[in-house]
Design a protein around this motif. Structure first.
Motif, PDB file in Angstrom:
ATOM      1  N   PHE A   1       0.958  38.529 -50.375  1.00 46.23           N
ATOM      2  CA  PHE A   1       0.519  37.636 -51.241  1.00 46.23           C
ATOM      3  C   PHE A   1       1.290  36.249 -51.017  1.00 46.23           C
ATOM      4  O   PHE A   1       2.257  36.118 -50.606  1.00 46.23           O
ATOM      5  N   THR A   2       0.457  35.156 -51.667  1.00 45.51           N
ATOM      6  CA  THR A   2       0.966  33.686 -51.571  1.00 45.51           C
ATOM      7  C   THR A   2       1.775  33.572 -52.578  1.00 45.51           C
ATOM      8  O   THR A   2       1.676  33.876 -53.865  1.00 45.51           O
ATOM      9  N   ILE A   3       2.835  32.843 -52.244  1.00 42.10           N
ATOM     10  CA  ILE A   3       3.998  32.426 -53.400  1.00 42.10           C
ATOM     11  C   ILE A   3       3.660  31.078 -53.797  1.00 42.10           C
ATOM     12  O   ILE A   3       3.464  30.412 -54.756  1.00 42.10           O
ATOM     13  N   ALA A   4       3.190  30.110 -52.545  1.00 39.61           N
ATOM     14  CA  ALA A   4       3.029  28.737 -52.929  1.00 39.61           C
ATOM     15  C   ALA A   4       2.237  28.251 -51.674  1.00 39.61           C
ATOM     16  O   ALA A   4       2.409  28.739 -50.554  1.00 39.61           O
TER      17      ALA A   4
ATOM     18  N   VAL B   1      11.537  32.494 -58.633  1.00 41.32           N
ATOM     19  CA  VAL B   1      11.610  31.840 -57.415  1.00 41.32           C
ATOM     20  C   VAL B   1      11.817  30.424 -57.469  1.00 41.32           C
ATOM     21  O   VAL B   1      11.686  29.630 -58.177  1.00 41.32           O
ATOM     22  N   HIS B   2      12.797  30.089 -56.481  1.00 37.89           N
ATOM     23  CA  HIS B   2      13.382  28.622 -56.289  1.00 37.89           C
ATOM     24  C   HIS B   2      12.857  28.224 -55.153  1.00 37.89           C
ATOM     25  O   HIS B   2      13.021  28.570 -54.055  1.00 37.89           O
TER      26      HIS B   2
ATOM     27  N   LEU C   1       3.237  20.520 -53.767  1.00 29.96           N
ATOM     28  CA  LEU C   1       3.549  21.857 -53.865  1.00 29.96           C
ATOM     29  C   LEU C   1       2.736  22.466 -54.988  1.00 29.96           C
ATOM     30  O   LEU C   1       3.066  22.327 -56.101  1.00 29.96           O
ATOM     31  N   ASN C   2       2.025  23.343 -54.540  1.00 28.57           N
ATOM     32  CA  ASN C   2       1.185  24.262 -55.379  1.00 28.57           C
ATOM     33  C   ASN C   2       1.684  25.668 -55.733  1.00 28.57           C
ATOM     34  O   ASN C   2       1.512  26.450 -54.760  1.00 28.57           O
ATOM     35  N   ILE C   3       2.519  25.998 -56.870  1.00 23.98           N
ATOM     36  CA  ILE C   3       3.212  27.113 -56.769  1.00 23.98           C
ATOM     37  C   ILE C   3       2.160  28.014 -57.695  1.00 23.98           C
ATOM     38  O   ILE C   3       1.743  27.943 -58.775  1.00 23.98           O
ATOM     39  N   VAL C   4       1.965  29.304 -56.594  1.00 23.06           N
ATOM     40  CA  VAL C   4       1.095  30.249 -57.288  1.00 23.06           C
ATOM     41  C   VAL C   4       1.599  31.321 -57.923  1.00 23.06           C
ATOM     42  O   VAL C   4       1.424  31.686 -59.036  1.00 23.06           O
ATOM     43  N   ARG C   5       3.123  31.500 -57.843  1.00 25.59           N
ATOM     44  CA  ARG C   5       4.120  32.289 -58.428  1.00 25.59           C
ATOM     45  C   ARG C   5       5.270  31.818 -58.744  1.00 25.59           C
ATOM     46  O   ARG C   5       6.032  31.594 -57.765  1.00 25.59           O
ATOM     47  N   HIS C   6       5.555  31.812 -60.071  1.00 30.02           N
ATOM     48  CA  HIS C   6       6.785  31.362 -60.291  1.00 30.02           C
ATOM     49  C   HIS C   6       7.989  32.436 -60.394  1.00 30.02           C
ATOM     50  O   HIS C   6       9.052  32.218 -60.608  1.00 30.02           O
TER      51      HIS C   6
ATOM     52  N   GLU D   1      19.447  36.760 -58.644  1.00 26.83           N
ATOM     53  CA  GLU D   1      19.429  35.880 -59.610  1.00 26.83           C
ATOM     54  C   GLU D   1      18.088  35.244 -59.479  1.00 26.83           C
ATOM     55  O   GLU D   1      17.449  34.650 -60.332  1.00 26.83           O
ATOM     56  N   PHE D   2      17.696  34.992 -58.253  1.00 28.38           N
ATOM     57  CA  PHE D   2      16.613  34.143 -57.883  1.00 28.38           C
ATOM     58  C   PHE D   2      16.037  34.584 -56.434  1.00 28.38           C
ATOM     59  O   PHE D   2      17.090  34.759 -55.698  1.00 28.38           O
ATOM     60  N   LEU D   3      14.817  34.197 -56.009  1.00 27.14           N
ATOM     61  CA  LEU D   3      14.557  34.226 -54.586  1.00 27.14           C
ATOM     62  C   LEU D   3      14.291  32.864 -54.013  1.00 27.14           C
ATOM     63  O   LEU D   3      13.725  31.989 -55.101  1.00 27.14           O
ATOM     64  N   THR D   4      14.880  32.445 -52.971  1.00 25.60           N
ATOM     65  CA  THR D   4      14.656  31.060 -52.235  1.00 25.60           C
ATOM     66  C   THR D   4      13.551  30.917 -51.310  1.00 25.60           C
ATOM     67  O   THR D   4      13.506  31.627 -50.370  1.00 25.60           O
TER      68      THR D   4
END
Length: 202
Positions: free
Chosen positions: A180-183, A110-111, A127-132, A145-148
């Motif tokens: 689910f939470t990402i950040a 995740v970017h 910024l609290n990142i729950v899932r990288h 390549e990544f999720l934005t």
């Protein structure tokens, strides 16, 4: 789409086991296995230097590659690799056979972008990142390549969920029973400033 595909040359391994693996590594090769697609596993050996370069270049686990095994070209997706815990060199790689119709499960990074456009972060929030990364079920040909995640407009207390992220066509999260939470954007320990610095220029 993910990183551009690449090709690796390999040779089949007649002998397997710890002794032959050590011998391969002494000769600059990595033992590897290609499995899946209802075929018998294939034991191969690859160039340590080439594979290590691909791993360190990024996107290794989300990029479909072609392995040329004695002239037979096999499309694969790396599924796992082991590094020596002390010397940090690659010890073994597992590859999954894929076809153009294969559905695969991959962890996509995740970017985060537009941090400067988030009022919460400008006011001192964190910024609290729950899932990288996020595990997705996706076509082997459409692995991103990544999720934005766009942080524009987000305030302290706001959360980004998987439903807020645009997924590639046909891709679904492995976790389906909840949004689910990402950040999240949280207040710092000392509290948030009354007025964001630089607000006047905005």
């Amino acid at each position: 789409m993910s990183h551009a595909s690449y090709e690796l040359k390999a040779e089949t391994r007649e002998r397997v086991g710890k002794g032959s693996s050590r011998e391969l590594r002494r000769n600059g090769l990595i033992p590897a296995v290609i499995y899946g697609d209802k075929q018998a596993p294939l034991s191969i050996a690859l160039s340590t230097k080439e594979v290590t370069m691909k791993i360190h270049a990024g996107g290794f686990m989300t990029t479909v590659a072609t392995i040329d095994v004695n002239g037979e070209k096999i499309r694969v997706l790396p599924k796992d690799y082991q590094l020596d815990p002390v010397r940090d060199f690659t010890m073994h790689v597992d590859f999954l056979r894929v076809s153009k119709d294969s559905q695969v499960t991959v962890a996509v990074p995740v970017h985060f972008e537009n941090e400067e456009k988030s009022p919460g972060l400008k006011a001192g929030g964190v910024l609290n990142i729950v899932r990288h990364d996020v595990e997705l079920n996706v076509s082997a040909n459409d692995i991103p390549e990544f999720l934005t995640v766009d942080l524009s407009g987000l305030k302290v207390g706001d959360a980004i969920h998987i439903s807020n992220i645009k997924l590639p066509k046909g891709a679904t999260p492995v976790i389906t029973d909840r949004d689910f939470t990402i950040a999240t954007i949280v207040a710092p320990a000392g509290g948030v400033k009354e007025e964001a610095e630089g607000e006047a220029e905005a």
